[in-house]
Design an enzyme around this catalytic site. Structure first.
Site, PDB file in Angstrom:
ATOM      1  N   LYS A  22       0.852  -1.208   0.000  1.00 51.36           N
ATOM      2  CA  LYS A  22       0.000   0.000   0.000  1.00 51.36           C
ATOM      3  C   LYS A  22       0.886   1.257   0.000  1.00 51.36           C
ATOM      4  O   LYS A  22       0.679   2.177  -0.779  1.00 51.36           O
ATOM      5  CB  LYS A  22      -0.879   0.015   1.233  1.00 51.36           C
ATOM      6  CG  LYS A  22      -1.584   1.348   1.491  1.00 51.36           C
ATOM      7  CD  LYS A  22      -2.511   1.331   2.686  1.00 51.36           C
ATOM      8  CE  LYS A  22      -1.826   1.597   3.970  1.00 51.36           C
ATOM      9  NZ  LYS A  22      -1.538   2.997   4.272  1.00 51.36           N
ATOM     10  N   ASN A  23       1.909   1.272   0.868  1.00 56.19           N
ATOM     11  CA  ASN A  23       2.685   2.511   1.035  1.00 56.19           C
ATOM     12  C   ASN A  23       3.728   2.723  -0.048  1.00 56.19           C
ATOM     13  O   ASN A  23       4.432   3.737  -0.037  1.00 56.19           O
ATOM     14  CB  ASN A  23       3.304   2.546   2.430  1.00 56.19           C
ATOM     15  CG  ASN A  23       2.210   2.667   3.490  1.00 56.19           C
ATOM     16  OD1 ASN A  23       1.054   2.953   3.166  1.00 56.19           O
ATOM     17  ND2 ASN A  23       2.556   2.419   4.732  1.00 56.19           N
ATOM     18  N   CYS A 116      -5.582  12.286  11.637  1.00 54.94           N
ATOM     19  CA  CYS A 116      -6.340  11.042  11.524  1.00 54.94           C
ATOM     20  C   CYS A 116      -6.313  10.372  12.900  1.00 54.94           C
ATOM     21  O   CYS A 116      -5.926  10.970  13.903  1.00 54.94           O
ATOM     22  CB  CYS A 116      -5.748  10.147  10.457  1.00 54.94           C
ATOM     23  SG  CYS A 116      -4.191   9.453  10.942  1.00 54.94           S
ATOM     24  N   ARG A 121      -0.900  14.552  12.507  1.00 47.12           N
ATOM     25  CA  ARG A 121      -0.287  14.376  11.175  1.00 47.12           C
ATOM     26  C   ARG A 121       0.053  15.730  10.534  1.00 47.12           C
ATOM     27  O   ARG A 121      -0.497  16.117   9.522  1.00 47.12           O
ATOM     28  CB  ARG A 121      -1.199  13.563  10.260  1.00 47.12           C
ATOM     29  CG  ARG A 121      -1.670  12.255  10.837  1.00 47.12           C
ATOM     30  CD  ARG A 121      -0.574  11.237  11.098  1.00 47.12           C
ATOM     31  NE  ARG A 121       0.005  10.642   9.928  1.00 47.12           N
ATOM     32  CZ  ARG A 121      -0.519   9.599   9.274  1.00 47.12           C
ATOM     33  NH1 ARG A 121      -1.651   9.084   9.681  1.00 47.12           N
ATOM     34  NH2 ARG A 121       0.053   9.098   8.206  1.00 47.12           N
ATOM     35  N   ASP A 305       4.055   0.725  12.110  1.00 48.93           N
ATOM     36  CA  ASP A 305       2.858   0.082  11.547  1.00 48.93           C
ATOM     37  C   ASP A 305       2.694  -1.354  12.021  1.00 48.93           C
ATOM     38  O   ASP A 305       1.695  -1.997  11.713  1.00 48.93           O
ATOM     39  CB  ASP A 305       2.899   0.108  10.023  1.00 48.93           C
ATOM     40  CG  ASP A 305       2.812   1.518   9.488  1.00 48.93           C
ATOM     41  OD1 ASP A 305       3.100   1.724   8.297  1.00 48.93           O
ATOM     42  OD2 ASP A 305       2.477   2.422  10.273  1.00 48.93           O
ATOM     43  N   ARG A 397      -8.720  -0.601   4.461  1.00 49.51           N
ATOM     44  CA  ARG A 397      -7.848   0.411   3.852  1.00 49.51           C
ATOM     45  C   ARG A 397      -6.482  -0.184   3.523  1.00 49.51           C
ATOM     46  O   ARG A 397      -5.815   0.265   2.600  1.00 49.51           O
ATOM     47  CB  ARG A 397      -7.656   1.600   4.811  1.00 49.51           C
ATOM     48  CG  ARG A 397      -8.885   2.483   4.954  1.00 49.51           C
ATOM     49  CD  ARG A 397      -8.525   3.743   5.696  1.00 49.51           C
ATOM     50  NE  ARG A 397      -7.315   4.319   5.128  1.00 49.51           N
ATOM     51  CZ  ARG A 397      -6.408   4.987   5.851  1.00 49.51           C
ATOM     52  NH1 ARG A 397      -6.580   5.139   7.137  1.00 49.51           N
ATOM     53  NH2 ARG A 397      -5.341   5.492   5.280  1.00 49.51           N
TER      54      ARG A 397
HETATM   55  C1  EPZ Z   1       3.880   7.010   6.184  1.00 48.89           C
HETATM   56  O1  EPZ Z   1       3.057   8.020   6.739  1.00 48.89           O
HETATM   57  C2  EPZ Z   1       2.992   5.773   6.073  1.00 48.89           C
HETATM   58  N1  EPZ Z   1       1.867   6.056   5.182  1.00 48.89           N
HETATM   59  C3  EPZ Z   1       2.459   5.391   7.451  1.00 48.89           C
HETATM   60  O2  EPZ Z   1       1.694   4.191   7.307  1.00 48.89           O
HETATM   61  C4  EPZ Z   1       3.660   5.098   8.356  1.00 48.89           C
HETATM   62  O3  EPZ Z   1       3.197   4.811   9.664  1.00 48.89           O
HETATM   63  C5  EPZ Z   1       4.586   6.320   8.405  1.00 48.89           C
HETATM   64  O4  EPZ Z   1       4.984   6.687   7.056  1.00 48.89           O
HETATM   65  C6  EPZ Z   1       5.841   6.053   9.220  1.00 48.89           C
HETATM   66  O5  EPZ Z   1       6.530   4.968   8.680  1.00 48.89           O
HETATM   67  C7  EPZ Z   1       2.078   6.035   3.839  1.00 48.89           C
HETATM   68  O6  EPZ Z   1       3.182   5.798   3.372  1.00 48.89           O
HETATM   69  C8  EPZ Z   1       0.882   6.299   2.973  1.00 48.89           C
HETATM   70  P1  EPZ Z   1       5.787  10.420   8.376  1.00 48.89           P
HETATM   71  P2  EPZ Z   1       3.605   9.555   6.777  1.00 48.89           P
HETATM   72  O7  EPZ Z   1       5.678  11.680   7.598  1.00 48.89           O
HETATM   73  O8  EPZ Z   1       4.382   9.840   5.568  1.00 48.89           O
HETATM   74  C9  EPZ Z   1       5.700  13.677  11.816  1.00 48.89           C
HETATM   75  C10 EPZ Z   1      -0.128   2.731   7.639  1.00 48.89           C
HETATM   76  O9  EPZ Z   1      -0.646   2.225   8.646  1.00 48.89           O
HETATM   77  N2  EPZ Z   1       5.677  14.674  10.741  1.00 48.89           N
HETATM   78  O10 EPZ Z   1       7.029   9.616   8.296  1.00 48.89           O
HETATM   79  O11 EPZ Z   1       2.456  10.425   7.114  1.00 48.89           O
HETATM   80  C11 EPZ Z   1       4.380  12.924  11.904  1.00 48.89           C
HETATM   81  O12 EPZ Z   1       3.442  13.658  12.656  1.00 48.89           O
HETATM   82  C12 EPZ Z   1       0.306   4.202   7.665  1.00 48.89           C
HETATM   83  O13 EPZ Z   1       0.081   2.132   6.556  1.00 48.89           O
HETATM   84  C13 EPZ Z   1       5.798  16.004  11.067  1.00 48.89           C
HETATM   85  O14 EPZ Z   1       5.918  16.362  12.231  1.00 48.89           O
HETATM   86  O15 EPZ Z   1       4.567   9.463   8.048  1.00 48.89           O
HETATM   87  C14 EPZ Z   1       4.763  11.644  12.578  1.00 48.89           C
HETATM   88  O16 EPZ Z   1       4.801  11.859  13.983  1.00 48.89           O
HETATM   89  C15 EPZ Z   1       0.025   4.867   9.004  1.00 48.89           C
HETATM   90  N3  EPZ Z   1       5.753  16.948  10.076  1.00 48.89           N
HETATM   91  C16 EPZ Z   1       6.185  11.393  12.060  1.00 48.89           C
HETATM   92  O17 EPZ Z   1       6.644  12.641  11.515  1.00 48.89           O
HETATM   93  C17 EPZ Z   1       5.614  16.593   8.751  1.00 48.89           C
HETATM   94  O18 EPZ Z   1       5.606  17.483   7.884  1.00 48.89           O
HETATM   95  C18 EPZ Z   1       6.247  10.335  10.954  1.00 48.89           C
HETATM   96  O19 EPZ Z   1       5.444  10.782   9.904  1.00 48.89           O
HETATM   97  C19 EPZ Z   1       5.495  15.222   8.441  1.00 48.89           C
HETATM   98  C20 EPZ Z   1       5.531  14.273   9.438  1.00 48.89           C
END
Ligand code: EPZ
Length: 416
Positions: A22-23, A116, A121, A305, A397
């Protein structure tokens, strides 16, 4: 609303093929906007989130043909840069279209993707980086109005190795003037898959999978074919299912390298793992052992995850385990549902202390998010008696017909 009814206590046996990631598919589908041509993407998982991506691409004017496990996307017909608000709200990872639309059209309009179930996020790292590359982004009335006269390559130091921010910067950079270097980039395998797709389309991306990624902007992109990598989190979930039910399950078409942290932690519980090229056999022990400290970290650390699924596993381990969720702010919602099944879990902020119990008992529980829902299915498989998991839409999802795959492994689970 769909729910699962699980009659627990049965060990799982057999083989399960692992679907596309998915990711990986979500950012790659967004990336198909950029080449303005034909894209044939195979090993597509049948997921709710993929359906939303297809709706967004179609709303932008792309032609999308769904041929079962392959999607053909013709992005030459895209004539709109504004994403439908309801779809952005439905799937926050649609923020990834920002980089893709700026790269091709120099413009993008989308509603602020809400938080979410697992946390607020924020997207500050996305916005700061794209502004650094020369995009003007106005935030007003809940919408993001992005424009650029031409993005410029530059050096970007990410405060946190955000997966989404790394992907958004890569997509914006592929047609920018000059070279973009991302430092402290996310190293997830899904970013390597995105790089592979982009380079097949004529881009010049290097270093995905490491903390330093460089992108040299190009003027022309080409039609492209690509096969999505297997889903390491779906694989991890089935590995945990075999372990929690004392079963013996072989997972087919996986990439062992993507699973090393999950394998290591499963071994700590006394679970046997036998890898053979692109397959892995999981043999669950009679009694699971505890894990002293399970800390979620960016790749190659233990994936956030998989945290919920391991909390279910450790609920019946002999001893006390500690989980420290360092990636998301609010990813323990499954703990209270597991407690309703007899688990002994106490949470203190981002730390959970799980005191293993002899057995869980079936109960009516509510999925609050995708991976927490999967965790409740795992606990239902192991529990004595009947478990009803409500709000299965969360699970759909990220898992393709999870109930059918588990039925084929001998689980007594039906969807109603
Ligand atoms: C991706 O989400 C994945 N989703 C998530 O999978 C996964 O948990 C996550 O990466 C971490 O591995 C997809 O790829 C579609 P991040 P993403 O930006 O990109 C903070 C699942 O269950 N952050 O690495 O949103 C954020 O709040 C999903 O399949 C900021 O602060 O994750 C979080 O605490 C859930 N500012 C941390 O970084 C930003 O601008 C990690 O977020 C962006 C992120």
């Amino acid at each position: 609303m769909e729910k699962y009814i699980i009659n627990g206590g049965k060990a799982l046996f057999g083989e399960v093929p692992i679907i596309g990631a998915k990711n990986a598919v979500l950012p790659i589908l967004a990336a198909t906007v950029i080449n303005g041509g034909e894209n044939t993407i195979s090993n597509i998982p049948k997921l709710k989130d993929v359906e939303v991506m297809i709706k967004i691409l179609t709303s932008l004017g792309a032609k999308v043909e769904d041929n079962g496990e392959t999607l053909s996307i013709d992005s030459s017909t895209i004539n709109n840069v504004s994403l439908p608000e309801e779809l952005v709200r439905e799937m926050r990872s649609s923020i990834i279209f920002m980089g893709a639309l700026l790269a091709r059209f120099g413009e993008a309009v989308l509603s602020y993707p809400g938080g979410c179930e697992i946390g607020p996020r924020p997207i500050d790292l996305h916005l700061k980086s794209l502004r650094q590359m020369g995009a003007t982004i106005e935030e007003s009335h809940g919408f993001l109005y992005c424009k650029t006269k031409g993005l410029r390559g530059c050096d970007i130091q990410l405060d946190y190795p955000s997966v989404g921010a790394t992907e958004n910067i890569i997509l914006a950079a592929v047609t920018a003037e000059g070279i973009t270097t991302i430092r402290n980039a996310a190293r997830e395998p899904e970013i390597i898959d995105l790089q592979d797709y982009l380079n097949k389309a004529g881009c010049r991306v290097k270093g995905a999978g490491t903390s330093i990624i460089t992108i040299e902007g190009v003027k022309e992109l080409f039609n492209c074919e690509h096969r999505i990598i297997p889903d390491r989190i779906v694989a991890g979930t089935f590995m945990a299912a075999a372990a929690i039910t004392k079963g013996e399950v072989i997972l087919k078409n996986i990439v062992v390298d993507h699973l090393q942290s999950i394998i290591a932690k499963l071994k700590e519980t006394g679970t046997t793992t036998i890898t053979d090229k692109n397959d892995i056999k999981i043999i669950g022990p009679d009694k699971l052992g505890p894990i002293e400290m399970l800390q979620t970290l960016p790749f190659p650390g233990f994936p956030t995850d998989m945290q919920a699924q391991f909390m279910a596993l450790l609920s019946i381990a002999g001893g006390t385990s500690i989980i420290n969720e360092t990636v998301f702010e609010n990813r323990f919602k499954h703990a209270e549902e597991l407690t309703r099944m007899g688990a002994n879990i106490k949470t203190f902020g981002n730390v959970a202390v799980i005191k293993g119990v002899n057995e869980l008992t079936g109960a009516k529980v509510f999925a609050k998010d995708l991976r927490g829902g999967a965790a409740l299915v795992l606990s239902g498989l192991a529990a004595q008696g009947v478990t009803e998991v409500e709000n299965v839409y969360h699970i759909n999802r990220g898992y393709e017909n999870l109930n059918l795959s588990l039925q084929r492994l001998g689980a007594n689970i039906i969807s109603v």
